[in-house]
Design an enzyme around this catalytic site. Structure first.
Site: not given
Ligand code: IMO
Ligand code: MG
Length: 425
Positions: A16, A19, A43-44, A225
């Site tokens: 988050d 990106k 989630g972008h 992530q």
């Molecule tokens: P973007 O791309 C923030 C976190 C989840 C959880 C951990 C594992 O928007 O930056 P998962 O479902 O991947 O097995 O969850 O990773 N998490 C994220 N946190 N931004 C994301 O994506 C995330 N994708 C997974 O909250 O702590």
């Molecule tokens: Mg996000």
């Protein structure tokens, strides 16, 4: 060595970082935008023409009519992808086999992965997005996974499905009240629709990308992530199940690592994380809620309030090091308005010892105390400023401290969600 036009966009914190906005900004001059890991846990959020779009699987370059690639390292939920394509089409965006390419080697997320995600949360709470990401990657490495090319061959798919249900149903039924028949029915109900729909998009994306890169096309690799959620380098086990770090690009897309020319790291001007796990600079006072509101820090995928904290130069320094970040982009600086003083963590302290590198020990990650430096806050609305020199003195001071403690120059600032709310330096 040839001059390749490739850029990796990497999150330097816990995801988050903004990106999506940066990729969207840079995609104007790109030919291809590639996702190489993760799935619809991402989630972008992108604002385009005053409208907000939240994308989970398809790179935000689709809004610029660029060629988008979902490479082999991504885990693809056919239902989620189908819905995302329908959503984009309903908003007037063209999504066709001419501009979306899905790897035949990507693994498929099926409903049992989502149930297993729930089951595992019962025994070890990570706070996952419950999208079945971890169980799908686990299957990939246990060699029981189903790839897109398997999914598209009906006989192969049915055979693999039966084996997987035999293995997984006994575990699922202890936690979820669903009969074996209903589970199978749920999976095959829309199978024909999804497989027929996906087929025209499926190609060997490795060949596609290698050809494009060798021809000098501009290719952006968009991580989902962030570094601290990397399964090898993050705050294990409170991580996602893939490698968002730059090393994941080669494995996740099949291109030789020497083809990666430039690495851009994205850092938010403060820190957030969603889900469980250590977070040394998390703010424990009412200020956390203030920052959450100002930064609208609610998960784009799950809607969960994000945990908020001070800028942590320990993790960003670490991310710069292990990703070989060439340039840093700082996002959401404007959201710190009115917060005084501002703090930056420069090290962790545990039992009298200072840690300047992110420690591997879970105990130290959880129990260490951040060592902060403080600097004055600012009251001005800076979101419309276009020139770095015009930023208020205190903002520049804060930026310079981040640069000093991260050992890198910040080349770009994102001060809002619209593309032109950006300062290039
Ligand atoms: P973007 O791309 C923030 C976190 C989840 C959880 C951990 C594992 O928007 O930056 P998962 O479902 O991947 O097995 O969850 O990773 N998490 C994220 N946190 N931004 C994301 O994506 C995330 N994708 C997974 O909250 O702590
Ligand atoms: Mg996000």
């Amino acid at each position: 060595m040839k001059n390749y036009n490739t850029i990796a966009i990497i999150g330097t914190q816990w995801g988050d970082e903004g990106k999506g906005k940066v990729v969207h900004y840079l995609s104007r001059n790109a030919d291809y935008i590639v996702r190489y890991q993760g799935g619809n846990n991402a989630g972008h959020t992108v604002v385009f023409d005053n409208k907000e779009y939240i994308l989970h699987l398809i790179p935000s370059g689709i809004l610029e009519h660029k060629k988008c690639v979902i490479a082999n390292g991504v885990v693809v939920d056919p239902e989620a992808l189908y819905n995302e394509i329908q959503f984009l089409k309903s908003k007037g965006f063209n999504v066709t086999p001419e501009n979306l390419f899905i790897s035949d080697r990507a693994h498929v997320i099926l409903p049992y992965h989502k149930y297993l995600d729930k089951v595992r949360e019962e025994t070890q709470k990570i706070g996952t997005t419950q999208k079945g990401i971890g169980p799908c990657y686990a299957d990939k490495y246990s060699r029981t996974g189903i790839r897109i090319s398997d999914y598209l061959e009906e006989d192969t798919f049915m055979c693999l499905l039966k084996k997987n249900i035999d293995e997984k149903y006994p575990l699922i039924k202890n936690f979820v009240s669903i009969s074996r028949e209903s589970l199978i029915k749920q999976i095959i109900k829309n199978y024909k629709i999804y497989s027929k729909f996906l087929k025209p998009f499926v190609v060997n994306t490795t060949n596609l990308l290698i050809n494009a890169i060798e021809k000098g096309k501009v290719v952006i690799f968009e991580s989902a992530q962030g570094t601290m959620l990397d399964v090898d380098f993050g705050s294990y086990p409170y991580v996602t199940s893939s490698n968002p770090t730059v090393g994941g690009i080669s494995i996740g897309s099949g291109i030789p690592s020497k083809y990666i020319k430039k690495v851009i790291g994205i850092a938010k001007a403060y820190t957030t994380r969603v889900g469980e796990g250590p977070f040394p600079t998390e703010i424990k006072s009412k200020l956390q809620e203030v920052l959450r509101k100002q930064g609208n820090e609610y998960g784009a995928t799950t809607g969960r309030p994000r945990r908020c904290g001070w800028f942590d130069s320990v993790i960003v320094r670490y991310a710069i090091k292990i990703n070989g970040v060439d340039e840093l982009v700082l996002t959401k600086l404007d959201c710190l308005k009115g917060i005084h003083p501002l703090k930056i963590c420069i090290a962790y302290k545990y039992k009298g010892r200072l840690y300047y590198d992110f420690p591997s020990s879970r105990k130290i990650q959880f129990l260490s105390k951040p060592v902060y430096i403080s600097t004055a806050g600012f009251k001005e609305d800076i979101s419309k400023i276009k020139d770095y020199q015009e930023l208020p003195k205190n903002v520049k001071k804060y930026v310079e401290l981040i640069e000093r403690y991260c050992g890198i120059k910040i080349k770009m600032f994102s001060l809002g969600r619209e593309r032109d709310e950006t300062i290039l330096r």
